[in-house]
Design an enzyme around this catalytic site. Structure first.
Site, PDB file in Angstrom:
ATOM      1  CG  ASN A  13     -10.455  -3.990 -93.684  1.00  0.00           C
ATOM      2  OD1 ASN A  13      -9.918  -3.595 -94.681  1.00  0.00           O
ATOM      3  ND2 ASN A  13     -11.632  -3.781 -93.710  1.00  0.00           N
ATOM      4  CD  GLN A  40      -7.973  -3.829 -89.175  1.00  0.00           C
ATOM      5  OE1 GLN A  40      -7.720  -4.552 -88.019  1.00  0.00           O
ATOM      6  NE2 GLN A  40      -9.042  -3.694 -89.234  1.00  0.00           N
ATOM      7  CB  SER A  72      -9.493   4.436 -85.150  1.00  0.00           C
ATOM      8  OG  SER A  72      -9.581   2.954 -85.211  1.00  0.00           O
ATOM      9  N   GLY A  73      -8.623   4.390 -82.057  1.00  0.00           N
ATOM     10  CA  GLY A  73      -8.500   3.895 -80.927  1.00  0.00           C
ATOM     11  C   GLY A  73      -9.268   2.435 -80.411  1.00  0.00           C
ATOM     12  CB  CYS A 115     -26.642 -12.288 -97.778  1.00  0.00           C
ATOM     13  SG  CYS A 115     -27.469 -12.841 -99.075  1.00  0.00           S
TER      14      CYS A 115
END
Ligand code: FES
Lengths: 319, 411
Positions: free
Chosen positions: B151, B181, B203-204, B329
């Site tokens: 990803n 991905q 996933s969608g 960060c």
């Protein structure tokens, strides 16, 4: 995770990156005081310089007139550097007087900082302290005689507690006291210790022990113990009667004698990757590696040769 | 200010066509598909149709091999915990050091529960070494779980090959891939090139369906316990009333991705390549993470030496540009991303990583805007950096030598 910085923080940051008026970005050439804190490996670093108006007779009465910073770090690290310089310039401090500026003052100037960013303000206070020490050396002021002790050597000399951020026991202990850090997250927020691999949290002599040493032992929750591995039942796999060493030698011999010469003719070669029991893993290299029929070649050529010469049960897997 | 959305590996815009398909099931066709009355037959049939569509798009697999879940994280948890629970005689798992947290942290949890896990390392380009993988295979290996594309960097992993090698070694080894991905972006053929994979998660919301819907391909015969126990939905493999509208939306989104793929993917890749070329040409000491490895065409991950990523994102955001960073960060911890660390990105650059990820909705004009703005954002921060010589526009000499010791980037 979005930013929840105060307006003041974002204004100072944006003004600094734009090089706007009033920004303290930069470095004073030939400064009267220079201090650094942090490192690029740890994710933030600050180089702080100041210039003083020298008092003709008593250096202790020097007054800081100008302060500049160069900072590698996030939005709030840059804003905190701006704040530090602004506080100093606005207050007409003597260097010794400037030591009273704490990270809290920086946080206040910024109208607050998110908890996880407190270390940005601590970095500013540390760099200031280092710069004052540097000034004292240049100006021949003996800070110790004035009852000010700046422990410049504790970082080098103490026992390393948090290896990820290179922080030592005396330093962490001092910060626990100075900043009244009560929990491991407090420590991490303020000086970053414990914020990476976390292995320094509960080891003997680790952060929790240092906290206990300063504040006394607090009742803690029982930590869950890892479950022990259960016995494993290895799957049955056929093995050669030869010892693994002998078997590997045999495989190499057959490949050398029967397979490699054929591949060499086409400018290719074979790499033996691994052997597990009767499974031989290899890959084609050189001219053969791009050949579409590569997998087939391996199967046919290598497997046949090994089966004929060593053991009918051998399988070849192309890698 | 118009938003320039270049964070499509995080989530994507929902396609209007998908919303249209979903609407009836959020309004008039709200019935529980498990109910007996006639009215419920609409939602039930819609799910059935969606399952068929998705099965076809995954390479003509059987519809009952497609399970609906709430997200890829649930799919990954089900695949890993489920197979571990169902195969207690084996205790070894192989995964990679650069998995998404939805696999990485599950694998860490398995270690805590007493299993042995090998995290395969990657090289500086982010590539796995197949020889490492082969050597890791053991007689008690239960599961191999390696993502299809990373990803953060977009680097593609040869999961089809790994699955074949695992199965040729021992058909009992279960192979899972987190393809979050890649599904939609790349054609996936679970009856062909990917036929050795047993489990595949996605996933969608990464392919223009909404958040809250995921799927798990589970090949027939795969030994896997359910994660969510409940009703008989999904043949008892995942309890919970079906999320009808979202299931229908997922199928529609996958259809759209498949229809548009031939036109979209080359166009997106061309934009990405142009962005990469131009940024590299305009910004000194910029490194492309994952260059040299096969990569997804939509992802560009760059690391800017001597500056920190949060300040970059903040400035981008002030121009309406959405991107992400693997810097400490922004990661919520104080460490830079585990993916970049596994790739041994030098410490002078690792804090300054930025990821741009494009989609169907990205335009050339948006890319132009980033090319115009990004170099000045980098320059702004470098002017503030104690490691940069602003006058000469290069690192200071002492910083240069740090770069050498910081494991010089692989070119
Ligand atoms: S040793 Fe302290 S965080 Fe790693």
């Amino acid at each position: 995770m979005t930013w929840n910085y105060s307006q003041k923080t974002t204004e100072l940051f944006m003004n600094a990156v734009r090089g706007g008026p009033g920004s303290h970005m930069g470095e004073i050439a030939d400064p009267d005081g220079l201090g650094e804190h942090g490192s690029i490996a740890c994710g933030d670093a600050l180089r702080f310089t100041f210039r003083v108006n020298r008092h003709p007779s008593d250096p202790r009465l020097d007054v800081i007139t100008e302060a500049r910073y160069l900072t590698f770090g996030c939005t709030s690290a840059i804003a905190a550097s701006e704040a530090l310089c602004a506080i100093i310039e606005e207050g007409s401090y003597t260097p010794i007087g400037a030591l009273k500026i704490t990270n809290d003052d920086i946080v206040r100037y910024l109208d607050g900082l998110p908890q996880q960013k407190i270390h940005c303000s601590v970095m500013g206070a540390e760099a200031l302290e280092a710069a004052v020490f540097n000034w004292a050396q240049r100006r021949g002021v003996n800070l110790a005689e004035l009852g000010i002790d700046i422990q410049r050597d504790e970082q080098e000399e103490g026992r390393l507690v948090c290896t990820c951020f290179g922080l030592t026991e005396p330093y962490i202990l001092r910060k626990i006291r100075e900043l009244e850090l009560r929990t491991i997250p407090d420590i991490t927020n303020a000086i970053k210790a414990g914020g990476a691999c976390m292995s320094c949290h509960h080891t003997p002599g680790g952060l929790q022990d240092l906290l206990d040493q300063v504040w006394g032992k607090q009742p803690t929750m029982l930590r869950e113990l890892p479950v022990l591995p259960t016995a494993r039942v290895p799957a049955e796999r056929p093995r050669s009667e030869l010892s693994p060493y002998k078997f590997a030698k045999e495989v190499e011999r057959v490949i050398d004698q029967q397979v490699r010469p054929q591949l060499h003719k086409d400018g290719g070669d074979l790499e033996l990757v691994d052997i597990k029991d009767l499974i031989v893993y290899c890959r084609l290299v050189g001219a053969c590696s791009d050949c579409v029929a590569g997998g087939q070649t391996l199967k046919l050529l290598v497997e046949r040769a090994l089966k004929d010469e060593i053991d009918e049960r051998i399988r070849v897997v192309a890698v | 200010m118009d938003v320039i959305y270049l964070d499509n590996n995080a989530t994507t815009r929902v396609a209007p066509e998908v919303v249209d398909t979903m609407m009836p099931f959020l309004t008039s066709d709200y019935f529980n598909p498990s109910s007996m009355y006639d009215a419920a037959s609409g939602p039930a049939a819609a799910i059935k149709q969606a399952r068929r569509t998705i099965a076809r798009l995954l390479g003509k697999v059987r519809p009952d091999e497609v399970l609906f879940t709430s997200c890829a994280t649930e799919s990954n948890n089900t695949a890993i915990f489920g197979t571990v629970a169902a195969n207690s005689e084996r205790r070894h798992v192989i995964t990679s050091a650069v998995e998404h947290p939805a696999v990485y942290n599950v694998a860490k949890e398995l270690e805590r529960r007493g299993l042995e896990v090998d995290f395969l390392p990657v090289d500086r380009s982010g590539r796995l070494d197949m020889a490492d993988f082969v050597r890791a295979l053991r007689p008690d290996t239960l599961l191999v779980s390696v993502m299809h594309a990373n990803n953060e960097t977009g680097v593609l992993f040869p999961v089809e090959e790994m699955a074949r090698i695992a199965k040729e070694t021992d058909p009992g080894i279960i192979v899972h891939s987190d393809a979050t991905q890649t599904v939609g972006k790349l054609p996936i053929d679970l009856s062909g090139t990917s036929r050795h994979l047993d489990l595949l998660s996605f996933s969608g919301h990464k392919l223009h369906a909404p958040k809250g819907i995921g799927a798990l391909f589970m090949r027939r015969g795969t030994r896997c316990r359910p994660l969510l126990l409940g009703g008989h939905q999904e043949d008892g493999r995942r309890g919970g009333t079906e999320n009808v509208a979202f299931i229908v939306g997922l199928a529609r989104a996958m259809e759209l991705m498949a229809e548009r793929r031939d036109a979209d993917e080359p166009r997106i890749q061309a934009m990405r390549d142009r962005l990469e070329r131009e940024l590299v040409a305009r910004i000194p000491f910029l490194q492309v993470n994952g260059a040299g490895a096969p990569r997804l065409g939509n992802t560009l991950n760059v690391a800017c030496h001597f500056i920190e990523g949060e300040g970059i994102l903040y400035q981008l955001s002030s121009h309406g540009i959405c991107a992400s960073s693997g810097s400490a960060c922004t990661s919520g911890s104080l460490e830079p991303s585990h993916v970049l660390r596994a790739m041994k990105i030098p410490f002078t650059a690792i804090h300054g990583s930025v990821r741009f990820s494009l989609s169907h909705y990205s335009t050339d004009a948006e890319v132009d805007r980033v090319i115009e703005i990004f170099p000045s954002i980098v320059a702004n921060l470098r002017r503030l950096s104690p490691y940069w010589d602003a006058a000469a526009n290069r690192p200071r000499p002492e910083a240069m030598s740090m770069m050498d010791s910081a494991a010089a980037p692989h070119s």
